[in-house]
Design a protein around this motif. Structure first.
Motif, PDB file in Angstrom:
ATOM      1  N   ALA A 350      28.375  69.125  12.362  1.00 57.58           N
ATOM      2  CA  ALA A 350      28.425  68.748  13.775  1.00 57.58           C
ATOM      3  C   ALA A 350      27.634  69.751  14.611  1.00 57.58           C
ATOM      4  O   ALA A 350      26.949  69.379  15.576  1.00 57.58           O
ATOM      5  CB  ALA A 350      29.872  68.690  14.248  1.00 57.58           C
ATOM      6  N   ASP A 351      27.699  71.025  14.225  1.00 58.25           N
ATOM      7  CA  ASP A 351      26.899  72.044  14.901  1.00 58.25           C
ATOM      8  C   ASP A 351      25.421  71.958  14.528  1.00 58.25           C
ATOM      9  O   ASP A 351      24.543  72.192  15.362  1.00 58.25           O
ATOM     10  CB  ASP A 351      27.426  73.440  14.572  1.00 58.25           C
ATOM     11  CG  ASP A 351      28.742  73.761  15.269  1.00 58.25           C
ATOM     12  OD1 ASP A 351      29.048  73.104  16.287  1.00 58.25           O
ATOM     13  OD2 ASP A 351      29.453  74.665  14.802  1.00 58.25           O
ATOM     14  N   VAL A 352      25.144  71.619  13.257  1.00 60.95           N
ATOM     15  CA  VAL A 352      23.751  71.442  12.838  1.00 60.95           C
ATOM     16  C   VAL A 352      23.062  70.411  13.733  1.00 60.95           C
ATOM     17  O   VAL A 352      21.939  70.619  14.215  1.00 60.95           O
ATOM     18  CB  VAL A 352      23.678  70.999  11.360  1.00 60.95           C
ATOM     19  CG1 VAL A 352      22.256  70.567  10.995  1.00 60.95           C
ATOM     20  CG2 VAL A 352      24.126  72.122  10.433  1.00 60.95           C
ATOM     21  N   LEU A 380      40.869  73.260  13.234  1.00 57.67           N
ATOM     22  CA  LEU A 380      40.713  71.847  13.565  1.00 57.67           C
ATOM     23  C   LEU A 380      40.961  70.927  12.375  1.00 57.67           C
ATOM     24  O   LEU A 380      41.050  69.709  12.544  1.00 57.67           O
ATOM     25  CB  LEU A 380      39.306  71.590  14.116  1.00 57.67           C
ATOM     26  CG  LEU A 380      38.930  72.339  15.403  1.00 57.67           C
ATOM     27  CD1 LEU A 380      37.474  72.055  15.757  1.00 57.67           C
ATOM     28  CD2 LEU A 380      39.850  71.948  16.551  1.00 57.67           C
ATOM     29  N   ILE A 381      41.058  71.498  11.171  1.00 62.17           N
ATOM     30  CA  ILE A 381      41.243  70.677   9.972  1.00 62.17           C
ATOM     31  C   ILE A 381      42.709  70.285   9.839  1.00 62.17           C
ATOM     32  O   ILE A 381      43.600  71.131   9.828  1.00 62.17           O
ATOM     33  CB  ILE A 381      40.781  71.432   8.711  1.00 62.17           C
ATOM     34  CG1 ILE A 381      39.282  71.740   8.783  1.00 62.17           C
ATOM     35  CG2 ILE A 381      41.088  70.621   7.454  1.00 62.17           C
ATOM     36  CD1 ILE A 381      38.761  72.555   7.615  1.00 62.17           C
ATOM     37  N   PRO A 388      38.838  61.686  12.215  1.00 64.11           N
ATOM     38  CA  PRO A 388      37.839  60.617  12.414  1.00 64.11           C
ATOM     39  C   PRO A 388      36.473  61.118  12.856  1.00 64.11           C
ATOM     40  O   PRO A 388      35.450  60.611  12.411  1.00 64.11           O
ATOM     41  CB  PRO A 388      38.485  59.739  13.486  1.00 64.11           C
ATOM     42  CG  PRO A 388      39.950  59.963  13.309  1.00 64.11           C
ATOM     43  CD  PRO A 388      40.099  61.400  12.918  1.00 64.11           C
ATOM     44  N   GLU A 389      36.430  62.118  13.748  1.00 64.24           N
ATOM     45  CA  GLU A 389      35.145  62.654  14.190  1.00 64.24           C
ATOM     46  C   GLU A 389      35.331  64.083  14.663  1.00 64.24           C
ATOM     47  O   GLU A 389      36.300  64.400  15.349  1.00 64.24           O
ATOM     48  CB  GLU A 389      34.536  61.824  15.315  1.00 64.24           C
ATOM     49  CG  GLU A 389      33.171  62.332  15.774  1.00 64.24           C
ATOM     50  CD  GLU A 389      32.466  61.388  16.723  1.00 64.24           C
ATOM     51  OE1 GLU A 389      31.261  61.602  16.982  1.00 64.24           O
ATOM     52  OE2 GLU A 389      33.101  60.436  17.208  1.00 64.24           O
ATOM     53  N   PHE A 390      34.394  64.953  14.283  1.00 58.25           N
ATOM     54  CA  PHE A 390      34.380  66.330  14.759  1.00 58.25           C
ATOM     55  C   PHE A 390      33.249  66.491  15.766  1.00 58.25           C
ATOM     56  O   PHE A 390      32.117  66.060  15.530  1.00 58.25           O
ATOM     57  CB  PHE A 390      34.142  67.310  13.606  1.00 58.25           C
ATOM     58  CG  PHE A 390      35.331  67.503  12.706  1.00 58.25           C
ATOM     59  CD1 PHE A 390      36.519  68.013  13.201  1.00 58.25           C
ATOM     60  CD2 PHE A 390      35.259  67.174  11.358  1.00 58.25           C
ATOM     61  CE1 PHE A 390      37.613  68.200  12.369  1.00 58.25           C
ATOM     62  CE2 PHE A 390      36.342  67.361  10.516  1.00 58.25           C
ATOM     63  CZ  PHE A 390      37.525  67.871  11.022  1.00 58.25           C
ATOM     64  N   ALA A 391      33.550  67.125  16.874  1.00 58.55           N
ATOM     65  CA  ALA A 391      32.529  67.447  17.874  1.00 58.55           C
ATOM     66  C   ALA A 391      31.914  68.801  17.553  1.00 58.55           C
ATOM     67  O   ALA A 391      32.531  69.638  16.878  1.00 58.55           O
ATOM     68  CB  ALA A 391      33.148  67.471  19.268  1.00 58.55           C
ATOM     69  N   PRO A 392      30.701  69.078  18.033  1.00 58.92           N
ATOM     70  CA  PRO A 392      30.146  70.422  17.876  1.00 58.92           C
ATOM     71  C   PRO A 392      30.934  71.430  18.696  1.00 58.92           C
ATOM     72  O   PRO A 392      31.697  71.070  19.596  1.00 58.92           O
ATOM     73  CB  PRO A 392      28.713  70.270  18.391  1.00 58.92           C
ATOM     74  CG  PRO A 392      28.763  69.103  19.309  1.00 58.92           C
ATOM     75  CD  PRO A 392      29.789  68.179  18.737  1.00 58.92           C
ATOM     76  N   GLY A 393      30.737  72.703  18.376  1.00 63.45           N
ATOM     77  CA  GLY A 393      31.405  73.746  19.127  1.00 63.45           C
ATOM     78  C   GLY A 393      30.909  73.812  20.563  1.00 63.45           C
ATOM     79  O   GLY A 393      29.811  73.332  20.889  1.00 63.45           O
ATOM     80  N   SER A 533      23.648  62.507  23.799  1.00 62.58           N
ATOM     81  CA  SER A 533      24.672  61.702  24.463  1.00 62.58           C
ATOM     82  C   SER A 533      24.986  60.466  23.628  1.00 62.58           C
ATOM     83  O   SER A 533      24.172  59.999  22.834  1.00 62.58           O
ATOM     84  CB  SER A 533      24.205  61.287  25.858  1.00 62.58           C
ATOM     85  OG  SER A 533      23.025  60.516  25.774  1.00 62.58           O
ATOM     86  N   GLY A 534      26.168  59.948  23.816  1.00 61.32           N
ATOM     87  CA  GLY A 534      26.562  58.744  23.106  1.00 61.32           C
ATOM     88  C   GLY A 534      27.242  59.060  21.796  1.00 61.32           C
ATOM     89  O   GLY A 534      27.175  60.178  21.275  1.00 61.32           O
ATOM     90  N   PRO A 535      27.916  58.056  21.207  1.00 66.09           N
ATOM     91  CA  PRO A 535      28.657  58.270  19.968  1.00 66.09           C
ATOM     92  C   PRO A 535      27.722  58.384  18.761  1.00 66.09           C
ATOM     93  O   PRO A 535      26.595  57.901  18.770  1.00 66.09           O
ATOM     94  CB  PRO A 535      29.523  57.016  19.868  1.00 66.09           C
ATOM     95  CG  PRO A 535      28.721  55.968  20.573  1.00 66.09           C
ATOM     96  CD  PRO A 535      28.035  56.681  21.709  1.00 66.09           C
ATOM     97  N   SER A 536      28.214  59.029  17.722  1.00 69.08           N
ATOM     98  CA  SER A 536      27.490  59.068  16.458  1.00 69.08           C
ATOM     99  C   SER A 536      27.533  57.698  15.802  1.00 69.08           C
ATOM    100  O   SER A 536      28.498  56.943  15.950  1.00 69.08           O
ATOM    101  CB  SER A 536      28.115  60.107  15.528  1.00 69.08           C
ATOM    102  OG  SER A 536      27.550  60.026  14.234  1.00 69.08           O
ATOM    103  N   LYS A 537      26.471  57.364  15.089  1.00 67.93           N
ATOM    104  CA  LYS A 537      26.433  56.080  14.400  1.00 67.93           C
ATOM    105  C   LYS A 537      27.421  56.012  13.238  1.00 67.93           C
ATOM    106  O   LYS A 537      27.864  54.938  12.847  1.00 67.93           O
ATOM    107  CB  LYS A 537      25.011  55.807  13.882  1.00 67.93           C
ATOM    108  CG  LYS A 537      23.971  55.640  14.973  1.00 67.93           C
ATOM    109  CD  LYS A 537      22.591  55.411  14.367  1.00 67.93           C
ATOM    110  CE  LYS A 537      21.536  55.257  15.454  1.00 67.93           C
ATOM    111  NZ  LYS A 537      20.163  55.079  14.891  1.00 67.93           N
TER     112      LYS A 537
END
Length: 603
Positions: A350-352, A380-381, A388-393, A533-537
């Motif tokens: 997610a950070d990458v 967070l684990i 379901p989804e991890f956001a970047p830091g 911006s927007g959700p990941s596919k």
């Protein structure tokens, strides 16, 4: 010991690569029952593995036995590990063009025993200096990403410049002598290896499919490799054009490729295809010496990786997350271990997708590599469920990662302790499909990894390096240089580095067992090529596992919410090589990848 052997047996991999085509469901189909034959017995070690190789005076591990022998011949003739690594890389560009070549980029970590320092080199190429994002978008005609073929994803080949930069600092033999074995093989021929023959077949079919949607010049490539169809295992293959190119480079040096007649041929060819590259772009290309970063895992092991624009620091982020849990309390093939590895990978990547890019345009936030940040991400684990989804830091600053990248990794260590960890690639599917007239190599398609979102750190800009997947690694033990390590294959690489490290540090496997053990490959999540911006596919992604993962583990992972897929042919799980050096005795231990054609050998 019984527990360790049970864990090893649980993750054994015994199936061989199939003839499945890329991006097709056939990759997951079972092989005929009659072909699923288990391994025989062994008097020592895991029954599903082989002995690592031991030697004292020098060692090489590459994805092709003949390239390994080329490296050893250079060592035996008085060359050092850098000389031998360049020679092996040149040979692989001829013998394994499905994975690498001088049309691509190169990264390496070199340990210098004279100074006790690790040196990193970033040999990646840049975009045209005279083409803007708007101009690129106009050529793309409304597409939301760059294609994997044709002229638009081509970036300047960085490998040859990186060879000469390494050689200038560490080399000992003349470059003409280093390249001479490959020149001979190119003219006289060599027999094609089995896995490489399979990749030739895949590559030709992929190029022909892509011609239907993205027409590009393929006559030169067809004449170079596919005039009579894809080269087959055992067939003698020659590439006199590449032999002439390498002989010219050896005789005239780096400038022949970037400023001389070879550069003129490349630029003329690219411009005929509609490229914005100029001779000045090639002449201005340079490699960059960089400092590797290392983080401590446990039991005295440190993992070292190169900074962006590569993804090596993702492996370091995974290590900083996973050292907060004692994985050895469970068996290696257990659902608990695989769950934590997968979630750590998803958090790191997610950070990458948010922060990793050319540092000349977007500096990397080093806070991502701190122990404190690793603890925050570990918290967070959910130990019982896949998130379901991890956001970047939320670091206060302002590429498609997971695709199969076709890459080669090699490593050479000499008797004086000079250690080279080197990875080199054209990226996807042999590269762009474009072969400059009469030069015998294919341009890379690394530019496919630019983002078209102008606000993204990895956005396309003039003279910018794209996000890179290829990463070499290095391991220290108790503060001393210990092991070169690489595991080729797109987004598999950082998670593969970490899995091998876990096998050694937590489960006591030897170098060969650590690579032969069944692996996982989490694919998906947010990509460095997606808009910010927007959700990941594909936020959850797919957890791909090899057949050695127990069925009860797969069922438990599915119950935890993971999307699990069994993949039997080994292709997406990478290609591993490693050499360890005992700091007391100097004895070398080498291992190679069962999923490739390679060989580790020493003398």
């Amino acid at each position: 010991m019984n527990r360790l052997l049970a864990a090893c047996a649980a993750i054994a991999l015994i199936s061989a690569p199939s003839q499945a085509q890329p991006d097709e469901a056939a990759e997951t189909e079972a092989r005929p029952v009659g072909e699923q034959i288990g391994s025989g017995g062994r008097p020592v070690g895991a029954i599903w593995s082989r002995s690592p190789v031991h030697a004292e005076n020098g060692m090489a591990a590459t994805a092709h036995p003949l390239a390994t022998q080329v490296a050893l011949d250079i060592l035996k003739s008085g060359g050092n590990a850098v000389d031998a690594a360049i020679a092996a890389n040149a040979a692989l560009g001829l013998m394994e063009p499905t994975g690498n070549g001088i049309g691509g980029d190169l990264f390496a970590i070199i340990y210098d025993p004279a100074t006790g320092k690790l040196h990193g080199i970033n040999g990646s190429g840049r975009s045209p200096s005279g083409q803007t994002l708007d101009q690129l978008n106009e050529k793309l005609g409304g597409a939301d990403s760059l294609p994997p073929v044709g002229v638009l994803p081509v970036t300047i080949p960085g490998t040859v410049d990186a060879w000469f930069a390494m050689h200038e600092r560490f080399g000992s033999k003349p470059m003409a002598d280093i390249l001479a074995p490959t020149v001979t093989y190119a003219r006289e021929g060599h027999p094609v290896a089995p896995v490489i023959g399979m990749y030739f077949d895949r590559a030709l079919k992929a190029f022909e499919r892509r011609q239907e949607t993205t027409p590009f010049e393929f006559d030169n490539a067809r004449a170079t490799w596919f005039a009579d169809g894809p080269p087959k295992a055992g067939e003698i293959y020659r590439n006199p054009d590449l032999g002439q190119t390498l002989e010219t480079i050896g005789r005239e040096g780096r400038d022949a490729f970037y400023e001389g007649a070879l550069a003129q041929v490349m630029v003329d060819y690219l411009q005929r295809q509609g490229s914005a590259y100029t001779l000045e772009d090639f002449a201005n290309h340079t490699s960059t010496w960089v400092d590797p970063a290392c983080v401590t895992y446990r039991n005295g092991f440190d993992l070292c990786e190169l900074p962006p624009n590569g993804q090596g620091f993702a492996a370091l982020q995974m290590v900083n997350i996973l050292k907060n849990i004692d994985l050895a309390q469970w068996e290696r093939g257990s659902p608990e271990v695989i769950h934590y590895i997968t979630e750590a990978k998803r958090l790191a990547h997610a950070d990458v997708a948010r922060f990793y890019a050319d540092p000349d345009f977007s500096p990397f936030p080093m806070e991502l590599l701190t122990d404190e940040y690793g603890r925050e991400r570990f918290a967070l684990i959910d130990p019982a469920r896949a998130t379901p989804e991890f956001a970047p830091g939320t670091i206060e600053i302002e590429p498609k990662l997971e695709g199969e990248g076709d890459t080669t990794y090699l490593t050479v260590v000499d008797g004086n302790g000079l250690m080279v960890s080197l990875i080199q690639s054209n990226y996807r599917g042999m590269g762009s499909g474009l072969v400059p007239d009469g030069l015998g190599f294919m341009f890379q398609d690394r530019g496919e990894l630019y983002s078209l979102d102008p606000d993204h750190p990895n956005a396309y800009e003039p003279s910018k390096r794209p996000f890179q997947t290829i990463i070499p690694a290095f391991v220290k033990k108790d503060g001393q240089p210990y092991m070169t390590l690489g595991l080729m294959g797109g987004g598999m690489q950082p998670q593969g580095h970490v899995q091998v490290l876990i096998n050694i540090a937590d489960y006591g496997m030897n170098l060969q067992e650590a690579g032969d053990a069944a692996r996982i490959n989490h694919d998906g999540g947010r990509q460095p090529t997606e808009p910010l911006s927007g959700p990941s596919k594909d936020p959850l992604g797919t957890l791909n596992v090899e057949p050695g993962i127990p069925a009860e583990t797969v069922a438990a992972l599915e119950a935890m919410g993971h999307n699990v897929r069994l993949v039997r042919n080994g292709i997406m799980f990478g290609g591993y090589q490693a050499i360890a050096r005992d700091p007391e005795t100097g004895v070398l231990t080498g291992a190679t990848e069962m999923r490739k054609d390679g060989q580790a050998q020493g003398y």
